[in-house]
Design a protein around this motif. Sequence first.
Motif, PDB file in Angstrom:
ATOM      1  N   LEU A 105       1.149  -0.891  -0.483  1.00 16.97           N
ATOM      2  CA  LEU A 105      -0.370   0.241   0.368  1.00 16.97           C
ATOM      3  C   LEU A 105       0.702   1.351  -0.294  1.00 16.97           C
ATOM      4  CD1 LEU A 105      -3.052  -0.560   2.232  1.00 16.97           C
ATOM      5  CD2 LEU A 105      -2.443  -0.932   0.042  1.00 16.97           C
ATOM      6  N   LEU A 106       2.129   1.189   1.186  1.00 18.52           N
ATOM      7  CA  LEU A 106       3.388   2.598   0.760  1.00 18.52           C
ATOM      8  C   LEU A 106       3.498   2.132  -0.683  1.00 18.52           C
ATOM      9  CD1 LEU A 106       3.309   2.216   4.409  1.00 18.52           C
ATOM     10  CD2 LEU A 106       2.399   3.926   3.409  1.00 18.52           C
ATOM     11  N   ASP A 107       3.657   1.222  -1.259  1.00 21.14           N
ATOM     12  CA  ASP A 107       5.076   1.448  -2.778  1.00 21.14           C
ATOM     13  C   ASP A 107       5.961   0.659  -2.751  1.00 21.14           C
ATOM     14  OD1 ASP A 107       5.001   0.894  -5.273  1.00 21.14           O
ATOM     15  OD2 ASP A 107       5.460   2.801  -5.460  1.00 21.14           O
ATOM     16  N   ILE A 108       6.152  -0.424  -0.743  1.00 22.19           N
ATOM     17  CA  ILE A 108       8.010  -0.230  -0.715  1.00 22.19           C
ATOM     18  C   ILE A 108       7.733  -2.180  -0.780  1.00 22.19           C
ATOM     19  CG2 ILE A 108       9.544  -0.216   1.176  1.00 22.19           C
ATOM     20  CD1 ILE A 108       7.353   1.603   2.898  1.00 22.19           C
ATOM     21  N   SER A 109       9.102  -1.715  -1.480  1.00 21.89           N
ATOM     22  CA  SER A 109       9.467  -3.401  -1.436  1.00 21.89           C
ATOM     23  C   SER A 109      10.019  -4.111  -0.092  1.00 21.89           C
ATOM     24  CB  SER A 109      10.577  -3.270  -2.420  1.00 21.89           C
ATOM     25  OG  SER A 109      11.363  -4.270  -3.333  1.00 21.89           O
ATOM     26  N   GLN A 110       9.746  -4.187  -0.047  1.00 23.30           N
ATOM     27  CA  GLN A 110      10.466  -5.098   1.720  1.00 23.30           C
ATOM     28  C   GLN A 110      11.527  -5.715   1.389  1.00 23.30           C
ATOM     29  OE1 GLN A 110       6.533  -6.695   3.320  1.00 23.30           O
ATOM     30  NE2 GLN A 110       7.689  -8.705   4.338  1.00 23.30           N
ATOM     31  N   LYS A 137      20.713  -3.610  -0.592  1.00 25.48           N
ATOM     32  CA  LYS A 137      20.459  -2.446  -0.152  1.00 25.48           C
ATOM     33  C   LYS A 137      19.129  -1.924  -0.081  1.00 25.48           C
ATOM     34  CE  LYS A 137      23.090   1.982  -0.514  1.00 25.48           C
ATOM     35  NZ  LYS A 137      22.271   2.668  -2.144  1.00 25.48           N
ATOM     36  N   SER A 138      18.077  -1.086  -0.046  1.00 28.49           N
ATOM     37  CA  SER A 138      16.838  -0.459  -0.193  1.00 28.49           C
ATOM     38  C   SER A 138      17.274   0.572  -0.528  1.00 28.49           C
ATOM     39  CB  SER A 138      15.846  -0.995   1.377  1.00 28.49           C
ATOM     40  OG  SER A 138      14.739   0.498   0.727  1.00 28.49           O
ATOM     41  N   ASN A 139      16.437   1.403  -1.583  1.00 31.53           N
ATOM     42  CA  ASN A 139      16.348   2.122  -2.663  1.00 31.53           C
ATOM     43  C   ASN A 139      15.063   3.217  -2.088  1.00 31.53           C
ATOM     44  OD1 ASN A 139      19.555   2.397  -3.674  1.00 31.53           O
ATOM     45  ND2 ASN A 139      18.607   1.186  -4.995  1.00 31.53           N
ATOM     46  N   ASP A 140      14.128   2.191  -1.130  1.00 29.30           N
ATOM     47  CA  ASP A 140      12.730   2.704  -1.062  1.00 29.30           C
ATOM     48  C   ASP A 140      13.008   4.034   0.031  1.00 29.30           C
ATOM     49  OD1 ASP A 140      11.004   1.796  -2.974  1.00 29.30           O
ATOM     50  OD2 ASP A 140      11.771  -0.031  -1.633  1.00 29.30           O
ATOM     51  N   GLN A 141      12.370   5.437  -0.473  1.00 27.25           N
ATOM     52  CA  GLN A 141      12.605   6.561   1.164  1.00 27.25           C
ATOM     53  C   GLN A 141      12.095   6.030   2.245  1.00 27.25           C
ATOM     54  OE1 GLN A 141      11.881  10.517   0.506  1.00 27.25           O
ATOM     55  NE2 GLN A 141      13.427   9.670  -0.826  1.00 27.25           N
ATOM     56  N   LYS A 142      11.281   5.150   2.367  1.00 27.43           N
ATOM     57  CA  LYS A 142      10.885   4.282   3.331  1.00 27.43           C
ATOM     58  C   LYS A 142      11.160   3.387   3.610  1.00 27.43           C
ATOM     59  CE  LYS A 142       6.233   6.087   4.907  1.00 27.43           C
ATOM     60  NZ  LYS A 142       6.509   7.421   5.997  1.00 27.43           N
ATOM     61  N   LYS A 143      10.844   2.175   4.848  1.00 31.53           N
ATOM     62  CA  LYS A 143      11.549   1.183   4.520  1.00 31.53           C
ATOM     63  C   LYS A 143      10.695   0.227   5.057  1.00 31.53           C
ATOM     64  CE  LYS A 143      16.543   2.662   4.027  1.00 31.53           C
ATOM     65  NZ  LYS A 143      15.821   3.154   2.688  1.00 31.53           N
ATOM     66  N   CYS A 144      10.012  -0.796   5.001  1.00 29.52           N
ATOM     67  CA  CYS A 144       9.295  -2.028   5.628  1.00 29.52           C
ATOM     68  C   CYS A 144      10.309  -3.339   6.096  1.00 29.52           C
ATOM     69  CB  CYS A 144       8.719  -2.547   4.525  1.00 29.52           C
ATOM     70  SG  CYS A 144       6.987  -0.946   4.388  1.00 29.52           S
TER      71      CYS A 144
ATOM     72  N   GLN B 129       0.066 -11.677   0.054  1.00 30.11           N
ATOM     73  CA  GLN B 129      -0.617 -10.333   1.083  1.00 30.11           C
ATOM     74  C   GLN B 129       0.278  -8.713   0.485  1.00 30.11           C
ATOM     75  OE1 GLN B 129       2.159 -13.118   1.025  1.00 30.11           O
ATOM     76  NE2 GLN B 129       2.573 -13.055   3.567  1.00 30.11           N
ATOM     77  N   MET B 130       1.049  -8.817  -0.599  1.00 33.65           N
ATOM     78  CA  MET B 130       0.778  -7.497  -1.415  1.00 33.65           C
ATOM     79  C   MET B 130      -0.510  -7.293  -2.533  1.00 33.65           C
ATOM     80  SD  MET B 130       5.501  -7.384  -2.071  1.00 33.65           S
ATOM     81  CE  MET B 130       5.614  -5.855  -1.347  1.00 33.65           C
ATOM     82  N   LEU B 131      -0.683  -8.318  -3.185  1.00 31.30           N
ATOM     83  CA  LEU B 131      -1.830  -8.724  -4.272  1.00 31.30           C
ATOM     84  C   LEU B 131      -2.632  -8.615  -3.688  1.00 31.30           C
ATOM     85  CD1 LEU B 131      -2.767  -8.946  -7.091  1.00 31.30           C
ATOM     86  CD2 LEU B 131      -2.844 -11.261  -6.745  1.00 31.30           C
ATOM     87  N   ALA B 132      -2.889  -9.008  -2.775  1.00 31.51           N
ATOM     88  CA  ALA B 132      -3.959  -8.723  -2.057  1.00 31.51           C
ATOM     89  C   ALA B 132      -4.349  -7.147  -0.861  1.00 31.51           C
ATOM     90  CB  ALA B 132      -4.119 -10.057  -0.364  1.00 31.51           C
ATOM     91  N   ALA B 133      -3.602  -6.646  -0.933  1.00 32.25           N
ATOM     92  CA  ALA B 133      -3.235  -5.506  -0.345  1.00 32.25           C
ATOM     93  C   ALA B 133      -3.755  -4.374  -1.893  1.00 32.25           C
ATOM     94  CB  ALA B 133      -1.904  -4.767  -0.360  1.00 32.25           C
ATOM     95  N   LEU B 134      -2.615  -4.852  -2.819  1.00 37.66           N
ATOM     96  CA  LEU B 134      -3.332  -3.884  -4.092  1.00 37.66           C
ATOM     97  C   LEU B 134      -4.594  -4.195  -4.428  1.00 37.66           C
ATOM     98  CD1 LEU B 134      -0.051  -4.798  -6.234  1.00 37.66           C
ATOM     99  CD2 LEU B 134      -0.607  -2.523  -4.530  1.00 37.66           C
ATOM    100  N   LEU B 135      -5.274  -5.099  -4.402  1.00 34.95           N
ATOM    101  CA  LEU B 135      -7.066  -5.229  -4.755  1.00 34.95           C
ATOM    102  C   LEU B 135      -7.737  -5.157  -3.517  1.00 34.95           C
ATOM    103  CD1 LEU B 135      -6.231  -8.522  -6.226  1.00 34.95           C
ATOM    104  CD2 LEU B 135      -6.795  -6.612  -7.518  1.00 34.95           C
ATOM    105  N   ASN B 136      -6.857  -5.415  -2.435  1.00 31.61           N
ATOM    106  CA  ASN B 136      -8.152  -4.886  -1.596  1.00 31.61           C
ATOM    107  C   ASN B 136      -9.424  -5.869  -1.579  1.00 31.61           C
ATOM    108  OD1 ASN B 136      -8.997  -3.175   0.995  1.00 31.61           O
ATOM    109  ND2 ASN B 136     -10.712  -2.774  -0.215  1.00 31.61           N
ATOM    110  N   TRP B 137      -8.317  -6.755  -1.554  1.00 31.53           N
ATOM    111  CA  TRP B 137      -9.118  -8.574  -1.391  1.00 31.53           C
ATOM    112  C   TRP B 137      -8.435  -9.208   0.188  1.00 31.53           C
ATOM    113  CZ3 TRP B 137      -8.539 -12.048  -6.135  1.00 31.53           C
ATOM    114  CH2 TRP B 137      -9.597 -10.708  -7.603  1.00 31.53           C
TER     115      TRP B 137
END
Lengths: 317, 249
Positions: A105-110, A137-144, B129-137
Amino acid sequence: MSVLLIAEHNNKELKPFTLNAVTAASQIDQDLHVLVIGHNAGDVAKSASNIPLVKKVIHVDNPIYENYLAENFTPVIVQNSEKYSYLVCSANTFGKNLMPRVAALLDISQISDIIKVISSDTFLRPIYAGNAFATVKSNDQKKCITIRPTSFEQAESSGGSAEIITSEAKENYEESKFIKKEEVKSDRPELGTARVVISGGRGMQSGDNFKLITQVADKLNAAIGASRAAVDAGYITNDHQVGQTGKVVVPDLYIAVGISGAIQHLAGMKESKVIVAINKDGEAPIFSVADYGLEADLFEALPQFLEELNKLNTIQK
Amino acid sequence: MKILVAVKRVIDYNVQIRVKDDGTGVVTDNVKMSTNPPDDNAIEEAVKIKESGKAKEIVAITIGEEKAQETVRKALAVGADRGIHVKVEGIVEPLAVSKILQKIVDKEKPDLVFMGKQAIDDDCNQTGQMLAALLNWPQATFASNINIKDKSLEVTREIDEGLETIEVKIPAIVTCDLRLNEPRYASLPNIMKAKKKPLEQISASELGVDTKPRIEQIKVEEPPKRKAGIKVSSVAELVQKLKNEAKVI
Ligand SMILES: Cc1cc2nc3c(=O)[nH]c(=O)nc-3n(C[C@H](O)[C@H](O)[C@H](O)COP(=O)(O)OP(=O)(O)OC[C@H]3O[C@@H](n4cnc5c(N)ncnc54)[C@H](O)[C@@H]3O)c2cc1C
Ligand SMILES: Nc1ncnc2c1ncn2[C@@H]1O[C@H](COP(=O)(O)O)[C@@H](O)[C@H]1O
């Protein structure tokens, strides 16, 4: 720059692994805040605030958080994420289920399952069932980030007095519903944190025979583990499984009985300090990681082991 | 009902992997590749549901290089009806995979998406889990039992404390554990038939998804080796060593 750690708890107590995650999180950044989402979880928020490394506790309380559902926890975390550079939690079934939903949801690569903090953006993690270590190394601004709890010591749990603030609940997610939890209660030490673990594999031949393991475990105050094959065969429940797709354990002493030592099993126990293997096949791969290997029939060896232990009167608890 | 199943091509689980000398990754040349094991369980479950009359169509999808198609062919051989291969070179992170899957879901409109709980190469445990989030499923992860009801699924999940049951409304994402079922083998006639089943190829850029990695893999190395241990000749010797040498009991 600060870290928000999502606490794992049962509304009464913090789960012990949260303390290991605290250690890792504080290595990433000292400004560590803890988010407690639950129902009537005031005691949990209080104990989080007692952890000296914690600077602030955010407490969100509502009946909809009585049972943990990632679908319900995620919006709360996203809502509170803005001020933080890092969102972290334990890489156990709690965190594995939760963090990717937040990250997407935050568009972060965990970054999953870190075993070492190298710098504020670089971490070490095992891949291929621990047969290789990757420095990433994470290049995302925010990190998960999720943390492998057994790779970090537990933080001190008392003496602190962090401020506790409350935050708003979000709407209930209607499409998912908790039905029930079948928790296996036992008086034994927890598998993840036990000082001694004794595990049985397919060689045990039946669930009944696991009593040979139980007797030794009682004597050593050990937790009981198992291979996937033993769980698949129904000898013991899934919460005992050690390995790539089970739990990771790092006890002082790991005793593998009737376990061949497949790489997927080794993935969960090969960092143990001392490893003992009891197996009747001298060529079994488990011997390649064992400090002490005993080539023997387990049905003879385990009763003898118990007898020898009974002769000692100095078992450490 | 329509079920989409995501299958990944990985180094076979029986292979003892080797780290490349230059630290850029692991050796994949001339190494046996297979379908990620829990993805076989995902396909199997979908096929069983179709056999029970509750699903009409199973679409298998993979994302990866040209050869990744093999995993889709295998899925077709055990009962999937149609395949999709989204072509991408190099490492595709779970976030990018889930964005690609989201596009496919928008187009195919499946009722369920089945996937494995974890890829045994990157061990990420993220994509479902990421796909579920993107689809809100809803997300039913680490499933070891699935019970299909009218417009929902009751799913038993394997968690650290034991087992948990949740109910999720359809459409939903399910990530499968190895204990969910016993995957069947593809028979030779079915392997032949699978060659005639449709397999659509698309590129990630056609879908408009940026697959550039966000995480830099700086170095891959061998984990520290344990030093060789010893064999003891008796239980008495074992106990004596544990007490006096290792001092762990
Ligand atoms: C994707 C994937 C993930 C997996 N994840 C895991 C995981 O998390 N954990 C896990 O454990 N496995 C996992 N596995 C399974 C793993 O590959 C092995 O199949 C499993 O670990 C074997 O279990 P075992 O050693 O108990 O059984 P076996 O390999 O059958 O070994 C039994 C051993 O018992 C010995 N034995 C038999 N009788 C006696 C006796 N009387 N006395 C002494 N010794 C005896 C035999 O010599 C043998 O070495 C996974 C597999 C896959 C594909
Ligand atoms: N490149 C891919 N192609 C198809 N499915 C994938 C791919 N990567 C991940 N998946 C699916 O997502 C699951 C979890 O993968 P991961 O999050 O990488 O551990 C796998 O078991 C697959 O079902």
